[in-house]
Write a protein that holds these residues in place. Sequence first.
Motif, PDB file in Angstrom:
ATOM      1  N   ASN A 133     -15.593  -4.757 -25.009  1.00  0.00           N
ATOM      2  CA  ASN A 133     -15.478  -4.093 -23.706  1.00  0.00           C
ATOM      3  C   ASN A 133     -16.177  -2.734 -23.696  1.00  0.00           C
ATOM      4  N   VAL A 134     -17.329  -2.655 -24.327  1.00  0.00           N
ATOM      5  CA  VAL A 134     -18.012  -1.376 -24.501  1.00  0.00           C
ATOM      6  C   VAL A 134     -18.403  -0.751 -23.167  1.00  0.00           C
ATOM      7  N   GLY A 135     -18.661  -1.568 -22.152  1.00  0.00           N
ATOM      8  CA  GLY A 135     -19.047  -1.031 -20.855  1.00  0.00           C
ATOM      9  C   GLY A 135     -18.002  -0.116 -20.246  1.00  0.00           C
ATOM     10  N   ALA A 136     -16.735  -0.347 -20.579  1.00  0.00           N
ATOM     11  CA  ALA A 136     -15.655   0.477 -20.029  1.00  0.00           C
ATOM     12  C   ALA A 136     -15.761   1.926 -20.488  1.00  0.00           C
ATOM     13  N   LEU A 137     -16.421   2.157 -21.624  1.00  0.00           N
ATOM     14  CA  LEU A 137     -16.542   3.524 -22.140  1.00  0.00           C
ATOM     15  C   LEU A 137     -17.376   4.409 -21.226  1.00  0.00           C
ATOM     16  N   PHE A 138     -18.252   3.786 -20.413  1.00  0.00           N
ATOM     17  CA  PHE A 138     -19.197   4.556 -19.599  1.00  0.00           C
ATOM     18  C   PHE A 138     -18.948   4.370 -18.106  1.00  0.00           C
ATOM     19  N   ALA A 139     -17.761   3.911 -17.751  1.00  0.00           N
ATOM     20  CA  ALA A 139     -17.511   3.494 -16.371  1.00  0.00           C
ATOM     21  C   ALA A 139     -17.223   4.662 -15.430  1.00  0.00           C
ATOM     22  N   ASP A 140     -17.883   4.650 -14.260  1.00  0.00           N
ATOM     23  CA  ASP A 140     -17.421   5.443 -13.131  1.00  0.00           C
ATOM     24  C   ASP A 140     -16.164   4.769 -12.566  1.00  0.00           C
ATOM     25  N   ARG A 141     -15.315   5.575 -11.913  1.00  0.00           N
ATOM     26  CA  ARG A 141     -14.065   5.036 -11.379  1.00  0.00           C
ATOM     27  C   ARG A 141     -13.863   5.506  -9.941  1.00  0.00           C
ATOM     28  N   ILE A 142     -13.020   4.776  -9.256  1.00  0.00           N
ATOM     29  CA  ILE A 142     -12.546   5.173  -7.943  1.00  0.00           C
ATOM     30  C   ILE A 142     -11.028   5.219  -7.984  1.00  0.00           C
ATOM     31  N   GLU A 143     -10.455   6.349  -7.582  1.00  0.00           N
ATOM     32  CA  GLU A 143      -9.005   6.478  -7.513  1.00  0.00           C
ATOM     33  C   GLU A 143      -8.576   6.309  -6.062  1.00  0.00           C
ATOM     34  N   LEU A 144      -7.712   5.320  -5.810  1.00  0.00           N
ATOM     35  CA  LEU A 144      -7.188   5.055  -4.480  1.00  0.00           C
ATOM     36  C   LEU A 144      -5.737   5.512  -4.420  1.00  0.00           C
ATOM     37  N   LYS A 145      -5.420   6.303  -3.379  1.00  0.00           N
ATOM     38  CA  LYS A 145      -4.040   6.764  -3.184  1.00  0.00           C
ATOM     39  C   LYS A 145      -3.630   6.513  -1.741  1.00  0.00           C
ATOM     40  N   CYS A 146      -2.438   5.959  -1.582  1.00  0.00           N
ATOM     41  CA  CYS A 146      -1.869   5.716  -0.257  1.00  0.00           C
ATOM     42  C   CYS A 146      -0.460   6.291  -0.193  1.00  0.00           C
ATOM     43  N   ASP A 147      -0.131   6.947   0.916  1.00  0.00           N
ATOM     44  CA  ASP A 147       1.201   7.518   1.097  1.00  0.00           C
ATOM     45  C   ASP A 147       2.211   6.430   1.462  1.00  0.00           C
ATOM     46  N   ALA A 158       0.807  -1.211   0.000  1.00  0.00           N
ATOM     47  CA  ALA A 158       0.000   0.000   0.000  1.00  0.00           C
ATOM     48  C   ALA A 158       0.844   1.266   0.000  1.00  0.00           C
ATOM     49  N   SER A 159       2.091   1.179   0.353  1.00  0.00           N
ATOM     50  CA  SER A 159       2.946   2.358   0.399  1.00  0.00           C
ATOM     51  C   SER A 159       3.121   2.955  -0.993  1.00  0.00           C
ATOM     52  N   ASP A 160       2.895   4.273  -1.101  1.00  0.00           N
ATOM     53  CA  ASP A 160       3.035   4.985  -2.379  1.00  0.00           C
ATOM     54  C   ASP A 160       2.184   4.348  -3.476  1.00  0.00           C
ATOM     55  N   LEU A 161       1.015   3.891  -3.102  1.00  0.00           N
ATOM     56  CA  LEU A 161       0.150   3.196  -4.051  1.00  0.00           C
ATOM     57  C   LEU A 161      -0.811   4.165  -4.722  1.00  0.00           C
ATOM     58  N   ALA A 162      -0.933   4.021  -6.043  1.00  0.00           N
ATOM     59  CA  ALA A 162      -1.953   4.728  -6.814  1.00  0.00           C
ATOM     60  C   ALA A 162      -2.677   3.670  -7.649  1.00  0.00           C
ATOM     61  N   ALA A 163      -3.946   3.438  -7.324  1.00  0.00           N
ATOM     62  CA  ALA A 163      -4.721   2.397  -8.000  1.00  0.00           C
ATOM     63  C   ALA A 163      -6.034   2.983  -8.490  1.00  0.00           C
TER      64      ALA A 163
END
Length: 224
Positions: free
Chosen positions: A210-224, A144-149
Motif C-alpha cells: 500500500n505504498v501509494g497511501a504514503l503520498f496521498a492527498d486527503r479530503i476531510e468531510l465534516k457534517c454537523d 451525515a449528522s455529526d459525521l467526520a470522514a
Amino acid sequence: MIHGLTHRARMAIYGPLMCLVAATFAGPVVAHPHVFVDGGVDFVVENDQLAALRVTWVYDEFETLYILSSHDLSLNLNGGLGEEDRAALEQYRSDWPSDFDGSAHLKIDNQQIALQWPTGLKADVLDGRLKITFTRELQQTVPASDLAASVAFYESTYFFAFSITQTPEIFGSSSACSAEVIKHDPTEQDEQVQAALAKLSREETSSIANVGALFADRIELKCD
C-alpha cells in the motif's frame, strides 16, 4: 494496474510511444510513478445520509495518448472527441479490471468504508488530457449528522500518482457539511522512499504494501 489492459499489453504499446512522447512532452517518462492523475472527489448526501462519492480523474498527456492509441481512437480537429468516439471510450473505460483499487479510499472513525463498483462513467479530452468521472455508491449509506470522514486519493502500488487539484463539492442536503483538502506534506522519509521507487522499472512493483497511501492527498468531510 488500476485501469486498462494487462501489464504486458500496456508495455507492448508503451514501448513505441515512449520515444514519441519524450520528444513531445517535457519531463521524465521513466521514473516511478509512471502515470500522473489530477482530480478529486465530491460527496453526495441524500436524505441526511452520505450516499456516494463522485470521482474525477484527469490523466497526464502521455497516458492520454496511450489510452487513445490502445483503443484506436483519435482527436477531432478541435482537439476533442467526436460523439461516436466518446461513447466508445466510455464503454471501453467502464470495463474496470479485477484489480481496480478505486483511488478514493473512504474512512470513518479510522475504519475503511466499502464502496460499490464504479458506475456512470463519463469521458472527454480537454486541453490534451483525458478526463473521466464516475460514481461510487457506499455499500451502506452513513448518517451525515455529526459525521467526520476522510477520503485518501491514491493507488496502492504508486504506479499511478494521484493529486487533488479540484475543490470538493457536496451535492444534495449539504448545507451542514463542509470539505477541506489536506495536501500531502512530504517528509525526509518520503523522499527516501521515492528515491528507491524511482529505481524501479515499469515491470517492477514496490515491496512496500500500500505504498501509494504514503503520498496521498486527503479530503476531510465534516457534517454537523
